[in-house]
Design a protein around this motif. Sequence first.
Motif, PDB file in Angstrom:
ATOM      1  N   GLU A 156      15.492   7.399  -7.371  1.00 48.92           N
ATOM      2  CA  GLU A 156      14.981   8.778  -7.317  1.00 48.92           C
ATOM      3  C   GLU A 156      16.036   9.822  -7.654  1.00 48.92           C
ATOM      4  OE1 GLU A 156      16.107   7.724  -3.009  1.00 48.92           O
ATOM      5  OE2 GLU A 156      15.292   6.744  -4.800  1.00 48.92           O
ATOM      6  N   ASN A 157      17.300   9.403  -7.747  1.00 52.82           N
ATOM      7  CA  ASN A 157      18.369  10.342  -8.101  1.00 52.82           C
ATOM      8  C   ASN A 157      18.595  10.442  -9.606  1.00 52.82           C
ATOM      9  OD1 ASN A 157      19.043  10.992  -5.363  1.00 52.82           O
ATOM     10  ND2 ASN A 157      20.031   8.987  -5.206  1.00 52.82           N
ATOM     11  N   ALA A 158      17.867   9.644 -10.370  1.00 57.41           N
ATOM     12  CA  ALA A 158      17.985   9.713 -11.830  1.00 57.41           C
ATOM     13  C   ALA A 158      17.366  11.016 -12.335  1.00 57.41           C
ATOM     14  CB  ALA A 158      17.284   8.516 -12.469  1.00 57.41           C
ATOM     15  N   PRO A 159      17.743  11.463 -13.539  1.00 59.48           N
ATOM     16  CA  PRO A 159      17.125  12.665 -14.116  1.00 59.48           C
ATOM     17  C   PRO A 159      15.610  12.499 -14.220  1.00 59.48           C
ATOM     18  CG  PRO A 159      19.068  12.024 -15.373  1.00 59.48           C
ATOM     19  CD  PRO A 159      18.807  10.915 -14.404  1.00 59.48           C
ATOM     20  N   ARG A 160      14.905  13.609 -14.146  1.00 56.74           N
ATOM     21  CA  ARG A 160      13.443  13.557 -14.129  1.00 56.74           C
ATOM     22  C   ARG A 160      12.876  12.828 -15.343  1.00 56.74           C
ATOM     23  NH1 ARG A 160      10.253  19.108 -13.659  1.00 56.74           N
ATOM     24  NH2 ARG A 160      11.441  19.474 -15.579  1.00 56.74           N
ATOM     25  N   GLN A 161      13.414  13.094 -16.535  1.00 58.61           N
ATOM     26  CA  GLN A 161      12.876  12.458 -17.737  1.00 58.61           C
ATOM     27  C   GLN A 161      13.011  10.936 -17.652  1.00 58.61           C
ATOM     28  OE1 GLN A 161      14.719  13.796 -21.368  1.00 58.61           O
ATOM     29  NE2 GLN A 161      13.188  12.823 -22.676  1.00 58.61           N
ATOM     30  N   ARG A 162      14.124  10.462 -17.124  1.00 59.94           N
ATOM     31  CA  ARG A 162      14.311   9.026 -16.981  1.00 59.94           C
ATOM     32  C   ARG A 162      13.348   8.456 -15.939  1.00 59.94           C
ATOM     33  NH1 ARG A 162      20.216   6.819 -15.698  1.00 59.94           N
ATOM     34  NH2 ARG A 162      20.555   7.733 -17.772  1.00 59.94           N
ATOM     35  N   ARG A 163      13.171   9.159 -14.820  1.00 60.26           N
ATOM     36  CA  ARG A 163      12.247   8.692 -13.788  1.00 60.26           C
ATOM     37  C   ARG A 163      10.829   8.584 -14.339  1.00 60.26           C
ATOM     38  NH1 ARG A 163      14.276  13.065 -10.726  1.00 60.26           N
ATOM     39  NH2 ARG A 163      12.142  13.839 -10.497  1.00 60.26           N
ATOM     40  N   GLN A 164      10.421   9.622 -15.046  1.00 57.77           N
ATOM     41  CA  GLN A 164       9.062   9.626 -15.592  1.00 57.77           C
ATOM     42  C   GLN A 164       8.857   8.469 -16.565  1.00 57.77           C
ATOM     43  OE1 GLN A 164       6.464  11.485 -14.898  1.00 57.77           O
ATOM     44  NE2 GLN A 164       7.280  13.179 -13.688  1.00 57.77           N
ATOM     45  N   ALA A 165       9.880   8.197 -17.380  1.00 51.70           N
ATOM     46  CA  ALA A 165       9.770   7.106 -18.353  1.00 51.70           C
ATOM     47  C   ALA A 165       9.656   5.763 -17.648  1.00 51.70           C
ATOM     48  CB  ALA A 165      10.984   7.110 -19.285  1.00 51.70           C
ATOM     49  N   GLN A 166      10.443   5.560 -16.602  1.00 50.72           N
ATOM     50  CA  GLN A 166      10.397   4.308 -15.853  1.00 50.72           C
ATOM     51  C   GLN A 166       9.031   4.102 -15.199  1.00 50.72           C
ATOM     52  OE1 GLN A 166      13.620   3.924 -13.055  1.00 50.72           O
ATOM     53  NE2 GLN A 166      15.076   4.862 -14.449  1.00 50.72           N
ATOM     54  N   GLN A 208       1.982   8.910 -14.440  1.00 48.79           N
ATOM     55  CA  GLN A 208       2.903  10.035 -14.573  1.00 48.79           C
ATOM     56  C   GLN A 208       3.020  10.694 -13.215  1.00 48.79           C
ATOM     57  OE1 GLN A 208       1.923  12.821 -17.626  1.00 48.79           O
ATOM     58  NE2 GLN A 208       3.739  14.085 -17.290  1.00 48.79           N
ATOM     59  N   CYS A 209       4.215  10.679 -12.672  1.00 46.21           N
ATOM     60  CA  CYS A 209       4.415  11.168 -11.310  1.00 46.21           C
ATOM     61  C   CYS A 209       4.356  12.697 -11.277  1.00 46.21           C
ATOM     62  CB  CYS A 209       5.765  10.686 -10.774  1.00 46.21           C
ATOM     63  SG  CYS A 209       6.078  11.157  -9.068  1.00 46.21           S
ATOM     64  N   SER A 210       3.650  13.227 -10.283  1.00 47.72           N
ATOM     65  CA  SER A 210       3.600  14.674 -10.076  1.00 47.72           C
ATOM     66  C   SER A 210       3.885  14.996  -8.615  1.00 47.72           C
ATOM     67  CB  SER A 210       2.237  15.230 -10.497  1.00 47.72           C
ATOM     68  OG  SER A 210       1.197  14.592  -9.783  1.00 47.72           O
ATOM     69  N   CYS A 211       4.863  14.277  -8.038  1.00 46.65           N
ATOM     70  CA  CYS A 211       5.255  14.538  -6.658  1.00 46.65           C
ATOM     71  C   CYS A 211       5.960  15.878  -6.578  1.00 46.65           C
ATOM     72  CB  CYS A 211       6.168  13.415  -6.149  1.00 46.65           C
ATOM     73  SG  CYS A 211       7.794  13.357  -6.949  1.00 46.65           S
ATOM     74  N   THR A 212       6.322  16.290  -5.362  1.00 47.60           N
ATOM     75  CA  THR A 212       6.933  17.607  -5.168  1.00 47.60           C
ATOM     76  C   THR A 212       8.249  17.744  -5.922  1.00 47.60           C
ATOM     77  OG1 THR A 212       7.978  16.755  -3.151  1.00 47.60           O
ATOM     78  CG2 THR A 212       5.867  17.912  -2.906  1.00 47.60           C
ATOM     79  N   CYS A 260       0.813  -1.219   0.000  1.00 53.80           N
ATOM     80  CA  CYS A 260       0.000   0.000   0.000  1.00 53.80           C
ATOM     81  C   CYS A 260       0.846   1.268   0.000  1.00 53.80           C
ATOM     82  CB  CYS A 260      -0.924   0.010   1.212  1.00 53.80           C
ATOM     83  SG  CYS A 260      -2.149  -1.314   1.207  1.00 53.80           S
ATOM     84  N   MET A 261       2.158   1.137   0.122  1.00 57.32           N
ATOM     85  CA  MET A 261       3.011   2.326   0.095  1.00 57.32           C
ATOM     86  C   MET A 261       3.075   2.886  -1.321  1.00 57.32           C
ATOM     87  SD  MET A 261       6.218   1.509   2.651  1.00 57.32           S
ATOM     88  CE  MET A 261       6.671  -0.034   1.860  1.00 57.32           C
ATOM     89  N   ASN A 262       2.793   4.152  -1.445  1.00 54.12           N
ATOM     90  CA  ASN A 262       2.843   4.818  -2.732  1.00 54.12           C
ATOM     91  C   ASN A 262       4.248   5.326  -3.019  1.00 54.12           C
ATOM     92  OD1 ASN A 262       0.157   4.480  -3.551  1.00 54.12           O
ATOM     93  ND2 ASN A 262      -0.502   6.175  -2.247  1.00 54.12           N
ATOM     94  N   HIS A 263       4.428   5.744  -4.256  1.00 57.40           N
ATOM     95  CA  HIS A 263       5.730   6.222  -4.709  1.00 57.40           C
ATOM     96  C   HIS A 263       5.869   7.735  -4.565  1.00 57.40           C
ATOM     97  CE1 HIS A 263       9.173   7.057  -7.313  1.00 57.40           C
ATOM     98  NE2 HIS A 263       8.422   8.006  -7.868  1.00 57.40           N
ATOM     99  N   SER A 264       7.069   8.160  -4.277  1.00 58.79           N
ATOM    100  CA  SER A 264       7.462   9.557  -4.389  1.00 58.79           C
ATOM    101  C   SER A 264       8.924   9.606  -4.783  1.00 58.79           C
ATOM    102  CB  SER A 264       7.253  10.303  -3.063  1.00 58.79           C
ATOM    103  OG  SER A 264       7.766  11.630  -3.153  1.00 58.79           O
ATOM    104  N   CYS A 265       9.273  10.532  -5.655  1.00 60.99           N
ATOM    105  CA  CYS A 265      10.683  10.727  -6.015  1.00 60.99           C
ATOM    106  C   CYS A 265      11.434  11.462  -4.913  1.00 60.99           C
ATOM    107  CB  CYS A 265      10.786  11.493  -7.333  1.00 60.99           C
ATOM    108  SG  CYS A 265      10.069  10.617  -8.745  1.00 60.99           S
ATOM    109  N   ALA A 266      10.701  11.924  -3.898  1.00 61.99           N
ATOM    110  CA  ALA A 266      11.302  12.499  -2.693  1.00 61.99           C
ATOM    111  C   ALA A 266      10.777  11.691  -1.504  1.00 61.99           C
ATOM    112  CB  ALA A 266      10.943  13.971  -2.553  1.00 61.99           C
ATOM    113  N   PRO A 267      11.168  10.423  -1.397  1.00 58.96           N
ATOM    114  CA  PRO A 267      10.582   9.519  -0.396  1.00 58.96           C
ATOM    115  C   PRO A 267      10.968   9.895   1.020  1.00 58.96           C
ATOM    116  CG  PRO A 267      12.498   8.493  -1.398  1.00 58.96           C
ATOM    117  CD  PRO A 267      12.261   9.773  -2.155  1.00 58.96           C
ATOM    118  N   ASN A 268      10.136   9.497   1.962  1.00 53.17           N
ATOM    119  CA  ASN A 268      10.475   9.684   3.375  1.00 53.17           C
ATOM    120  C   ASN A 268      10.751   8.354   4.073  1.00 53.17           C
ATOM    121  OD1 ASN A 268       7.913   8.626   3.538  1.00 53.17           O
ATOM    122  ND2 ASN A 268       6.960  10.462   4.442  1.00 53.17           N
ATOM    123  N   ALA A 269      10.776   7.254   3.302  1.00 49.84           N
ATOM    124  CA  ALA A 269      11.042   5.936   3.884  1.00 49.84           C
ATOM    125  C   ALA A 269      11.754   5.054   2.872  1.00 49.84           C
ATOM    126  CB  ALA A 269       9.745   5.279   4.347  1.00 49.84           C
TER     127      ALA A 269
END
Length: 485
Positions: free
Chosen positions: A455-465, A473-477, A413-422
């Motif tokens: 999460e340290n990959a470039p944004r375009q690569r993260r979005q593609a993955q 399509q991730c829209s995290c902070t 149930c844990m969701n994704h964030s490119c700026a994770p807290n866990a």
Amino acid sequence: SFFRVFCESRLLGAFLYLSSFYPVGVIPRALGNILAPKDSEVMNGGGAPVGACPDVAFIPADFHFQESYYQELCSGLGVGVRFSGPARGKLLVARRAFDAEEVLFRERKCVGAQNLDDKLEKVRVCGSCLCSLESVLRNCLRMREKLSTQLEDAAKPERLPKLLASDFPDVPAAGPSLGTPCRGKRQGCAEVYCSEGCEGEAWQRFHAVLCPATLKSTSTPKERLQALSDLYSEPWIEGGIGYEDIFHLGFTIVASAVCGIRVRKETPDQAWYPFTMFASSPWERISFDYLLPVDYKADQGQSGQADPPTRNELTERAVTLLRKIHHPVPSGLEFLFQPEGFSQVLGMVLLNCQNRHPPSPFSVYKSLLCSEHGEGALTELLTKICGRFSTQKDIALLDFSSKGLGMYSVGSCMNHSCAPNARVSYSDRNDEALVVVAMKPIAAEEEVCISYIDENAPRQRRQAQLLSHYLFQCSCTKCTDPGDL
């Protein structure tokens, strides 16, 4: 991470780096994320990811969130599962404040299995919790076997010295426990466990209907035992990609449901219920082939070779074997023994499985060796184990124990964030338990998010993955930060 990929398609090259990440929701070997998805409404973890577009209804209107089910699962964990609505689905929140590096929760698997290649190589692990039952010496000797071919092919092959138990100071002479054998050992079952508790748990949860002792007691023992052997020995390759581990966990899920009826005396609904919680999308949208477009054509090898099996042929072969093993098919579970139903089980595994690759006995031992005898002793031992010409890649083989997959009812149930807290870690026992640790202070009622990718990959690569495998399509902070490139 942890994979031997059979795919030779040129599509693989662009995404091979994905196998180095994935703390959760990982696809071992299948690497379905190399291919474009067909349906953007298929969900991972049973809930919509962080940053999912709020105007997209990922969850069907008639979906009923079972709050009492998650209240029981989360009792005493310090976290809770909430349902935020059709756009984002389920999410995990902290029920109290946590400090950085504090453990948020530990969770045993809902279902898990050792990776099939390790099982066939007889790598010793507990058949329930997957903790290693190898000695440090055996761990090193097994790694040497993997290096032997490379050494023989080298321009200047190196003859490695014989390894002895005396080469490992401070290791207890008795080594690890020989383990607790399955109660069906006398009838030919080779499964072994770390304790009587794990043996009993495995028997109740899934093994009772797979044990050779059980199959031999039926009216068609030879047919069932042959089907079980074929189940494990089939290559399960489609489109050039090996799905052995995905199929193995799928077989374990079916066995768990059958065991629920025959051993735990549950109703069909009760036996299957825990697995329904891994998907909020309609089940017909989840399947083995959702990651493989119909028009996908992999390199089929040299001309003149027999055509490889299609995905439909694979699932049909799988359910044919499952029907033989579990005959008669339990009333109420017939859907699991149809190609479409088992394909949905595989899709559920693809979206939710978690790699478990705990540190090896040697990895644990080398910390002790360095603390007692210094770095020089470790360097000397590594040279003796791997040879003078070994690379860091060779030495790294020593650090990993047997691999496995698990599915976790709360963890999924844990969701994704490119700026994770866990982040996800391993338990002190190096077993299959999922341990989630805070990366920063987390306030009470704050959502707990991990990163499904690097999460340290470039944004375009993260979005593609994220789009190619997790279908959003991730829209995290971080992704919406203009300064993030």
